[in-house]
Enzyme design. Structure first.
Site, PDB file in Angstrom:
ATOM      1  N   ARG A   1     -13.187  -3.431  -6.968  1.00  0.00           N
ATOM      2  CA  ARG A   1     -12.649  -4.347  -6.014  1.00  0.00           C
ATOM      3  C   ARG A   1     -13.760  -4.660  -5.114  1.00  0.00           C
ATOM      4  O   ARG A   1     -14.659  -3.767  -4.661  1.00  0.00           O
ATOM      5  CB  ARG A   1     -11.492  -3.454  -5.135  1.00  0.00           C
ATOM      6  CG  ARG A   1     -11.021  -4.539  -4.317  1.00  0.00           C
ATOM      7  CD  ARG A   1      -9.634  -3.638  -3.675  1.00  0.00           C
ATOM      8  NE  ARG A   1     -10.416  -2.283  -2.755  1.00  0.00           N
ATOM      9  CZ  ARG A   1      -9.731  -1.928  -1.651  1.00  0.00           C
ATOM     10  NH1 ARG A   1      -8.425  -2.248  -1.381  1.00  0.00           N
ATOM     11  NH2 ARG A   1     -10.222  -0.924  -1.089  1.00  0.00           N
TER      12      ARG A   1
ATOM     13  N   ASP B   1       2.618  -6.148   7.454  1.00  0.00           N
ATOM     14  CA  ASP B   1       1.348  -5.375   7.717  1.00  0.00           C
ATOM     15  C   ASP B   1       0.164  -6.169   7.427  1.00  0.00           C
ATOM     16  O   ASP B   1      -0.043  -7.056   6.362  1.00  0.00           O
ATOM     17  CB  ASP B   1       1.435  -4.213   6.786  1.00  0.00           C
ATOM     18  CG  ASP B   1       0.227  -3.259   6.861  1.00  0.00           C
ATOM     19  OD1 ASP B   1      -1.036  -3.737   7.197  1.00  0.00           O
ATOM     20  OD2 ASP B   1       0.432  -2.012   6.342  1.00  0.00           O
TER      21      ASP B   1
ATOM     22  N   TYR C   1     -10.225  -0.907  11.095  1.00  0.00           N
ATOM     23  CA  TYR C   1     -11.524  -0.269  10.440  1.00  0.00           C
ATOM     24  C   TYR C   1     -11.892  -1.262   9.318  1.00  0.00           C
ATOM     25  O   TYR C   1     -12.904  -0.843   8.814  1.00  0.00           O
ATOM     26  CB  TYR C   1     -11.311   1.269  10.206  1.00  0.00           C
ATOM     27  CG  TYR C   1     -10.107   1.704   9.325  1.00  0.00           C
ATOM     28  CD1 TYR C   1     -10.435   1.334   8.184  1.00  0.00           C
ATOM     29  CD2 TYR C   1      -9.220   2.314   9.901  1.00  0.00           C
ATOM     30  CE1 TYR C   1      -9.161   1.955   7.273  1.00  0.00           C
ATOM     31  CE2 TYR C   1      -8.212   2.807   9.314  1.00  0.00           C
ATOM     32  CZ  TYR C   1      -8.146   2.497   7.902  1.00  0.00           C
ATOM     33  OH  TYR C   1      -6.965   2.691   7.247  1.00  0.00           O
ATOM     34  N   LYS C   2     -10.850  -2.093   8.954  1.00  0.00           N
ATOM     35  CA  LYS C   2     -11.475  -2.919   7.643  1.00  0.00           C
ATOM     36  C   LYS C   2     -12.230  -4.118   8.233  1.00  0.00           C
ATOM     37  O   LYS C   2     -13.312  -4.049   8.739  1.00  0.00           O
ATOM     38  CB  LYS C   2     -10.045  -3.208   7.011  1.00  0.00           C
ATOM     39  CG  LYS C   2      -9.451  -2.009   6.279  1.00  0.00           C
ATOM     40  CD  LYS C   2      -8.241  -2.119   5.527  1.00  0.00           C
ATOM     41  CE  LYS C   2      -7.656  -0.841   5.211  1.00  0.00           C
ATOM     42  NZ  LYS C   2      -6.319  -0.776   5.088  1.00  0.00           N
TER      43      LYS C   2
ATOM     44  N   PHE D   1       0.866  -1.259  -0.156  1.00  0.00           N
ATOM     45  CA  PHE D   1      -0.011   0.026   0.059  1.00  0.00           C
ATOM     46  C   PHE D   1       0.878   1.214  -0.082  1.00  0.00           C
ATOM     47  O   PHE D   1       1.755   1.390   0.788  1.00  0.00           O
ATOM     48  CB  PHE D   1      -0.655  -0.135   1.340  1.00  0.00           C
ATOM     49  CG  PHE D   1      -2.092   0.950   1.306  1.00  0.00           C
ATOM     50  CD1 PHE D   1      -2.956   0.603   0.427  1.00  0.00           C
ATOM     51  CD2 PHE D   1      -1.872   2.140   1.890  1.00  0.00           C
ATOM     52  CE1 PHE D   1      -4.116   1.896   0.474  1.00  0.00           C
ATOM     53  CE2 PHE D   1      -2.880   3.126   2.252  1.00  0.00           C
ATOM     54  CZ  PHE D   1      -4.021   2.838   1.318  1.00  0.00           C
TER      55      PHE D   1
HETATM   56  C1  LIG Z   1      -5.748   0.659   4.638  1.00  0.00           C
HETATM   57  C2  LIG Z   1      -4.289   0.677   4.702  1.00  0.00           C
HETATM   58  C3  LIG Z   1      -3.447   1.561   5.174  1.00  0.00           C
HETATM   59  C4  LIG Z   1      -4.172   3.070   5.935  1.00  0.00           C
HETATM   60  O1  LIG Z   1      -3.346   3.584   6.776  1.00  0.00           O
HETATM   61  P1  LIG Z   1      -4.187   4.636   7.798  1.00  0.00           P
HETATM   62  O2  LIG Z   1      -2.804   5.072   8.492  1.00  0.00           O
HETATM   63  O3  LIG Z   1      -4.930   3.834   8.580  1.00  0.00           O
HETATM   64  O4  LIG Z   1      -4.715   5.645   6.744  1.00  0.00           O
HETATM   65  C5  LIG Z   1      -2.006   1.519   5.517  1.00  0.00           C
HETATM   66  N1  LIG Z   1      -1.432   0.468   5.033  1.00  0.00           N
HETATM   67  C6  LIG Z   1      -2.137  -0.607   4.378  1.00  0.00           C
HETATM   68  C7  LIG Z   1      -1.410  -1.795   3.893  1.00  0.00           C
HETATM   69  C8  LIG Z   1      -3.473  -0.545   4.299  1.00  0.00           C
HETATM   70  O5  LIG Z   1      -4.206  -1.544   3.564  1.00  0.00           O
END
Ligand SMILES: *Cc1c(COP(=O)(O)O)cnc(C)c1O
Length: 397
Positions: free
Chosen positions: A356, A184, A209-210, A113
């Site tokens: 998605r 992660d 939150y996911k 990400f």
């Molecule tokens: C959703 C996601 C994020 C989001 O990070 P925030 O700091 O919570 O906005 C970061 N890394 C990955 C791999 C994600 O899927």
């Protein structure tokens, strides 16, 4: 046995909505609203500042860490909660780099990400010690783990395609090469069984939150292998991670254990929502969730193949090689998704061309998937997506 009819009844989904975006923002667990209201009125409203001790607010990050630990195969005492995932990535990577001072390469992949890569870039620049962020294709990661690598930093499930990394094999390989791992779990926690202890990982971080349904902007978690906790130096040395925050000492001393990864004052209201959301997992087997999500995803892929010839599968065909989401490419993916959302089927779009869909059996059934594909097929067959309002891009996709 996991009873998905029971878990489905725990969520408050609007009438007429098929929600295929729990991989981006989980829906509201019905009782979370009442729990948050109670924390606000009964705890904040009446206890005021006394709530930090009286209502246990101060220890909430570690108590919630204890509730998340079994969902990710982590030992008790190894997880704490707070801040955003981007911040937790920074902390984990900084602590990991500190453990390998003589190496200069952080290895990641192009499926990571962007925020993880951005945070790494920023950290490496601040360190000013000539570190390199080396980003390779996901399939090339294993071969790129050399003795130059200080830290292997990967997201287990690719946010675009759902491709799943082999955590055990890559962690073993990193260990053998003398590298530290930062995993992660943003798209893993609550989506599939994760076994941090069994894989003997070093650091892990993730979202709540996911798939954990903690609410928009719910705080992230960080895990440190117990064998490393007391050597992991917190780069973000805030007072709440101090050994004695209320001694107000002029110098920093890290707290014992995972609490050193706390930074500032915990967001009590957000933590209360997450606390309630974690109740949903009681009696739920992640193996059962995994099996059911693979069935839903296989059904989605088969239905789309049969009814939507314009869409190209962008996820691995093999269920074992995927997380809990499926993506399809379409040159007008953005407009197609907007038309779909307008009809109550909520997925999301990821640039440049991906539709998605998250498959979350806690509240989704095979009938939902069939109904969603019927609507998708109708939109494609009639070109209903080709209207100006569906092409206009919003800030959040
Ligand atoms: C959703 C996601 C994020 C989001 O990070 P925030 O700091 O919570 O906005 C970061 N890394 C990955 C791999 C994600 O899927």
């Amino acid at each position: 046995m996991t009873d998905f009819a029971r878990t489905r009844a725990l969520f408050d989904l609007p009438e007429g909505v098929i929600y295929l975006d729990g991989n981006s923002l989980g829906p509201l667990p019905r009782h979370a609203a009442a729990h948050v209201a109670r924390v606000m009125t009964e705890e904040w409203g009446t206890q005021l500042i006394r709530g930090w001790n009286g209502a246990g607010w101060f220890t909430l990050p570690e108590r919630l860490g204890e509730r998340i630990a079994p969902l990710i195969g982590a030992q008790p005492g190894s997880v704490t909660v707070g801040d955003t995932l981007s911040i937790k990535v920074y902390q984990a990577l900084a602590a990991a780099l500190d453990l390998v001072p003589d190496r200069r390469v952080v290895l990641s992949d192009s499926g990571n990400f962007p925020s993880d890569l951005y945070m790494a870039e920023g950290l490496l620049r601040s360190l000013g010690r000539g570190h390199e962020l080396r980003v390779v294709a996901p399939e090339a990661v294993a071969a790129a783990i050399t003795d130059e690598v200080a830290v292997l930093m990967l997201t287990q499930v690719d946010y675009r395609t759902g491709r799943l990394h082999d955590m055990k094999a890559l962690t073993d390989r990193a260990r053998a090469a003398g590298a530290i791992t930062v995993w992660d779990l943003a798209h893993s926690a609550g989506a599939l069984p994760v076994d941090l202890s069994g894989c003997d990982t070093d650091f892990a971080v993730g979202c709540t939150y996911k798939y954990l349904n903690g609410g928009p902007g719910a705080p992230a978690f960080i895990h440190i292998a117990p064998r490393l906790t007391d050597r992991a130096r917190p780069a973000l040395s805030g007072w709440m991670g101090h050994a004695a925050p209320f001694a107000f000492e002029p110098g920093y001393r890290p707290a014992a254990g995972r609490a050193r990864m706390r930074v500032g004052t915990p967001p009590v209201i957000a933590l209360a929502a997450l606390d309630a959301a974690l109740d949903v997992w009681e009696g739920v087997s992640l193996q059962a969730v995994r099996r059911a999500s693979q069935e839903l995803a296989d059904l989605l892929i088969a239905e789309v193949a049969a009814r939507c010839p314009e869409l190209t599968l962008a996820s691995p065909r093999d269920a074992q090689a995927r997380g809990s989401q499926v993506s399809f490419a379409h040159p007008q993916g953005y407009a197609v998704m907007q038309a779909l959302i307008a009809r109550g089927v909520i997925g999301d779009f990821r640039a440049p061309d991906l539709l998605r869909f998250g498959l979350t059996p806690l509240y989704l059934s095979a009938e939902d998937v069939r109904a969603a594909v019927a609507i998708l097929a109708e939109i494609l067959d009639t070109r209903a997506w080709d209207r100006p309002e569906y092409h206009a891009r919003a800030a959040v996709t």
